[in-house]
Design a protein around this motif. Structure first.
Motif, PDB file in Angstrom:
ATOM      1  N   PRO A 263       0.909  -1.276   0.149  1.00  0.00           N
ATOM      2  CA  PRO A 263       0.117   0.156   0.064  1.00  0.00           C
ATOM      3  C   PRO A 263       0.962   1.403  -0.064  1.00  0.00           C
ATOM      4  O   PRO A 263       1.848   1.600   0.957  1.00  0.00           O
ATOM      5  N   THR A 264       0.888   2.037  -1.141  1.00  0.00           N
ATOM      6  CA  THR A 264       1.553   3.172  -1.078  1.00  0.00           C
ATOM      7  C   THR A 264       0.614   4.667  -1.092  1.00  0.00           C
ATOM      8  O   THR A 264       1.380   5.581  -0.953  1.00  0.00           O
ATOM      9  N   LEU A 265      -0.464   4.477  -1.108  1.00  0.00           N
ATOM     10  CA  LEU A 265      -1.481   5.613  -0.911  1.00  0.00           C
ATOM     11  C   LEU A 265      -1.940   5.658   0.470  1.00  0.00           C
ATOM     12  O   LEU A 265      -2.285   4.790   0.922  1.00  0.00           O
ATOM     13  N   HIS A 266      -1.755   6.889   1.165  1.00  0.00           N
ATOM     14  CA  HIS A 266      -2.065   7.071   2.461  1.00  0.00           C
ATOM     15  C   HIS A 266      -2.826   8.432   2.739  1.00  0.00           C
ATOM     16  O   HIS A 266      -2.669   9.341   1.885  1.00  0.00           O
ATOM     17  N   ARG A 267      -3.587   8.512   4.076  1.00  0.00           N
ATOM     18  CA  ARG A 267      -4.128   9.927   4.171  1.00  0.00           C
ATOM     19  C   ARG A 267      -4.064  10.215   5.499  1.00  0.00           C
ATOM     20  O   ARG A 267      -4.374   9.380   6.245  1.00  0.00           O
ATOM     21  N   ARG A 268      -3.897  11.215   5.923  1.00  0.00           N
ATOM     22  CA  ARG A 268      -3.723  11.667   7.508  1.00  0.00           C
ATOM     23  C   ARG A 268      -4.990  11.626   7.986  1.00  0.00           C
ATOM     24  O   ARG A 268      -6.201  12.155   7.503  1.00  0.00           O
ATOM     25  N   THR A 269      -5.341  10.938   9.280  1.00  0.00           N
ATOM     26  CA  THR A 269      -6.628  11.102   9.812  1.00  0.00           C
ATOM     27  C   THR A 269      -6.607  12.253  10.907  1.00  0.00           C
ATOM     28  O   THR A 269      -5.750  12.889  11.168  1.00  0.00           O
ATOM     29  N   VAL A 270      -7.615  12.346  11.802  1.00  0.00           N
ATOM     30  CA  VAL A 270      -7.629  13.176  12.920  1.00  0.00           C
ATOM     31  C   VAL A 270      -7.274  12.587  14.413  1.00  0.00           C
ATOM     32  O   VAL A 270      -7.249  13.147  15.285  1.00  0.00           O
ATOM     33  N   THR A 271      -6.836  11.482  14.136  1.00  0.00           N
ATOM     34  CA  THR A 271      -6.400  10.498  15.389  1.00  0.00           C
ATOM     35  C   THR A 271      -5.072  11.390  15.812  1.00  0.00           C
ATOM     36  O   THR A 271      -4.020  11.486  15.198  1.00  0.00           O
ATOM     37  N   LYS A 272      -4.929  11.562  17.105  1.00  0.00           N
ATOM     38  CA  LYS A 272      -3.818  12.124  18.037  1.00  0.00           C
ATOM     39  C   LYS A 272      -3.056  10.658  18.642  1.00  0.00           C
ATOM     40  O   LYS A 272      -3.728  10.048  19.167  1.00  0.00           O
ATOM     41  N   TYR A 273      -1.748  10.781  18.410  1.00  0.00           N
ATOM     42  CA  TYR A 273      -1.022   9.524  18.736  1.00  0.00           C
ATOM     43  C   TYR A 273       0.467   9.999  18.956  1.00  0.00           C
ATOM     44  O   TYR A 273       0.962  10.828  18.222  1.00  0.00           O
ATOM     45  N   GLY A 274       0.994   9.575  20.115  1.00  0.00           N
ATOM     46  CA  GLY A 274       2.339  10.053  20.558  1.00  0.00           C
ATOM     47  C   GLY A 274       3.340   9.063  19.738  1.00  0.00           C
ATOM     48  O   GLY A 274       3.656   8.056  20.405  1.00  0.00           O
ATOM     49  N   LEU A 275       3.921   9.329  18.851  1.00  0.00           N
ATOM     50  CA  LEU A 275       4.734   8.811  18.049  1.00  0.00           C
ATOM     51  C   LEU A 275       6.262   8.760  18.653  1.00  0.00           C
ATOM     52  O   LEU A 275       6.697   9.672  19.135  1.00  0.00           O
ATOM     53  N   SER A 276       6.685   7.326  18.991  1.00  0.00           N
ATOM     54  CA  SER A 276       7.932   7.293  19.556  1.00  0.00           C
ATOM     55  C   SER A 276       9.282   7.338  18.704  1.00  0.00           C
ATOM     56  O   SER A 276      10.348   7.826  19.295  1.00  0.00           O
ATOM     57  N   ARG A 277       9.175   6.913  17.415  1.00  0.00           N
ATOM     58  CA  ARG A 277      10.444   6.896  16.708  1.00  0.00           C
ATOM     59  C   ARG A 277      10.602   8.313  15.971  1.00  0.00           C
ATOM     60  O   ARG A 277       9.574   8.947  15.381  1.00  0.00           O
ATOM     61  N   PRO A 278      11.716   8.929  15.860  1.00  0.00           N
ATOM     62  CA  PRO A 278      12.063  10.271  15.401  1.00  0.00           C
ATOM     63  C   PRO A 278      11.783  10.225  13.814  1.00  0.00           C
ATOM     64  O   PRO A 278      11.297  11.159  13.217  1.00  0.00           O
ATOM     65  N   VAL A 309       9.588   3.533   5.769  1.00  0.00           N
ATOM     66  CA  VAL A 309      10.050   3.231   7.064  1.00  0.00           C
ATOM     67  C   VAL A 309       8.956   3.955   8.189  1.00  0.00           C
ATOM     68  O   VAL A 309       8.534   3.309   9.328  1.00  0.00           O
ATOM     69  N   GLY A 310       8.890   5.136   8.022  1.00  0.00           N
ATOM     70  CA  GLY A 310       8.660   6.207   8.458  1.00  0.00           C
ATOM     71  C   GLY A 310       6.938   6.292   8.723  1.00  0.00           C
ATOM     72  O   GLY A 310       6.409   6.403   9.887  1.00  0.00           O
ATOM     73  N   VAL A 311       6.275   5.583   7.734  1.00  0.00           N
ATOM     74  CA  VAL A 311       4.796   5.472   8.023  1.00  0.00           C
ATOM     75  C   VAL A 311       4.405   4.259   8.508  1.00  0.00           C
ATOM     76  O   VAL A 311       3.246   4.291   9.131  1.00  0.00           O
ATOM     77  N   VAL A 312       5.074   3.467   9.260  1.00  0.00           N
ATOM     78  CA  VAL A 312       4.535   2.013   9.662  1.00  0.00           C
ATOM     79  C   VAL A 312       4.142   2.452  10.864  1.00  0.00           C
ATOM     80  O   VAL A 312       3.120   2.158  11.386  1.00  0.00           O
ATOM     81  N   GLU A 313       4.785   3.116  11.898  1.00  0.00           N
ATOM     82  CA  GLU A 313       4.200   3.407  13.050  1.00  0.00           C
ATOM     83  C   GLU A 313       2.915   4.481  13.087  1.00  0.00           C
ATOM     84  O   GLU A 313       2.049   4.317  13.711  1.00  0.00           O
ATOM     85  N   CYS A 314       3.173   5.212  12.102  1.00  0.00           N
ATOM     86  CA  CYS A 314       1.947   6.279  11.863  1.00  0.00           C
ATOM     87  C   CYS A 314       0.583   5.333  11.370  1.00  0.00           C
ATOM     88  O   CYS A 314      -0.335   5.632  11.899  1.00  0.00           O
ATOM     89  N   VAL A 315       0.607   4.256  10.759  1.00  0.00           N
ATOM     90  CA  VAL A 315      -0.415   3.627  10.294  1.00  0.00           C
ATOM     91  C   VAL A 315      -0.890   2.665  11.426  1.00  0.00           C
ATOM     92  O   VAL A 315      -2.056   2.473  11.941  1.00  0.00           O
TER      93      VAL A 315
END
Length: 414
Positions: A263-278, A309-315
């Motif tokens: 999956p290469t197509l993404h979209r930002r949601t309204v969910t708030k989440y504390g991302l740990s990875r820089p 790599v960066g989108v993994v935690e975001c998803v």
């Protein structure tokens, strides 16, 4: 310090419709450009990249020097024959980067621009020409598929017009039309499936039309065609709405399956989440800055490999929505059309839409025979409005001359 005045992004504000139309013109122009790139042997990854570059160049030409956000509302995607959803491979995935277009296959091109958070998206289905035979008539099942998709789309647009909005005839006929109930979502699906079956095709399950709003292409209302189990639409079109209207038709059963593609197509949601990875935080910051809440491809980010790599935690944290790559369950050809429309007091306006096909090019013995559907297809999408003469008060004009001018002007379409 004076308070900022809230901007009215409804269609009550003429500027809103103007911005939609500017975005739509760019989308339409880009669709034509990308369609011209789609020839036998063309790499899908290269084509999508060139489509986005064209979009960016055209977007940069409008609203220059004004503090109005603008950009891509949907990245360029080119979906192979049996793919249902928008597809945009990455160059860093060697196998998918090598995927090329084949002569004779039905492909779907989807893309869009946005001005001030008002997006206009369009999708068309075309057949990749084989050599110099692109002028020949389209035969057999391909003709059935494209005709079924075209007429299903034309029918759906008319079913979305609120009852009585474009009624004509006597006062009694207008009153009767206005008193009619709007088509229910189940009735809409039922009628569209009849169109598809007229050509031995099926509507793709759970194809969804969404209400468009400011910075939002998946609003509170949605129409779901041929919904799957436990899925249903919400709400119906009203005056003042802008919708993204989608129709998908398959030569197979219309059932779908998730494909193994990344999956290469993404979209930002309204969910708030504390991302740990820089790396996740850096990726999200770039996404927010570049795309806001509109869909994007990982290839549009500065470092494609880092983005993967960066989108993994975001998803995982639901900060980003990941669009799975979905295809036809029977591996049959699928056609899709996507139109952005506005519903005003004068009816439905296609802001950006796939070009009207040359129906003489399609060779098939199948046709629509259902009287109810044929009657609906004859209905206009909008009122035949005309501007009345503004010169009535000029005393030098004779009454006859003024009358003639009014008649001429009122016969013109808007």
């Amino acid at each position: 310090m004076a308070e900022e005045v809230a901007v009215d992004y409804s269609l009550n504000n003429p500027d809103t419709l103007t911005k939609y139309k500017v975005a739509a013109q760019i989308s339409q122009k880009a669709l034509e450009f990308v369609a011209g790139l789609c020839i036998e042997g063309a790499k899908i990854a290269d084509t999508c990249e060139r489509g986005d570059k064209f979009l960016e160049e055209e977007i940069s030409k409008v609203y220059k020097g004004k503090k109005i956000p603008k950009g891509i509302s949907h990245p360029t995607t080119v979906s192979p024959s049996s793919y249902v959803t928008p597809y945009t491979p990455l160059k860093t995935d060697a196998e998918e980067a090598a995927v090329a277009l084949k002569a004779g296959e039905v492909i779907k091109i989807q893309l869009g621009a946005q001005i001030d958070g008002l997006g206009a998206i369009v999708c068309d289905s075309i057949i990749i020409p084989a050599g110099k035979n692109d002028g020949d008539k389209i035969p057999g099942r391909q003709a059935d598929l494209l005709l079924a998709t075209h007429w299903a789309n034309e029918l759906l647009l008319r079913l979305m017009v609120p009852p009585g909005l474009v009624a004509s005839g006597t006062d009694e006929e207008k009153a009767k039309s206005q008193a009619a109930k709007p088509y229910s979502q189940s009735k809409i699906t039922q009628l569209l499936e009849k169109v598809a079956k007229s050509y031995d095709c099926n509507i793709v399950e759970s194809t969804t039309c969404w209400l468009f709003e400011h910075n939002e292409i998946e609003g509170k209302k949605k129409i779901i065609l041929s919904p799957g189990d436990g899925v249903k639409g919400e709400g119906l079109p009203e005056v003042g709405d802008v919708w993204g209207v989608e129709v998908g038709v398959s030569l197979g059963s219309g059932k779908v399956k998730t494909l193994s593609n990344r999956p290469t197509l993404h979209r930002r949601t309204v969910t708030k989440y504390g991302l740990s990875r820089p790396s996740s935080r850096a990726t999200l910051n770039e996404i927010v800055k570049k795309f806001g809440t509109f869909p994007f491809s990982l290839r549009q980010l500065e470092d494609e490999r880092a983005a993967k790599v960066g989108v993994v935690e975001c998803v995982r944290g639901n900060v980003l929505r990941q669009y799975e790559v979905v295809g036809d369950k029977d591996n049959e050809s699928v056609a899709r059309l996507f139109t952005t429309v506005a519903i005003t007091k004068n009816g439905l306006t296609r802001l950006c839409a796939p070009p009207s096909p040359d129906l003489e090019q399609y060779k098939t013995d199948k046709k629509i025979t259902d009287e109810e559907i044929l009657k609906i297809l004859e209905q206009p999408l909008g009122k035949n409005t005309g501007s009345k003469s503004k010169n009535k008060k000029k005393k030098k004009k004779t009454a006859k001359k003024a009358e003639n001018e009014e008649e001429g002007e009122s016969s013109e379409e808007e």
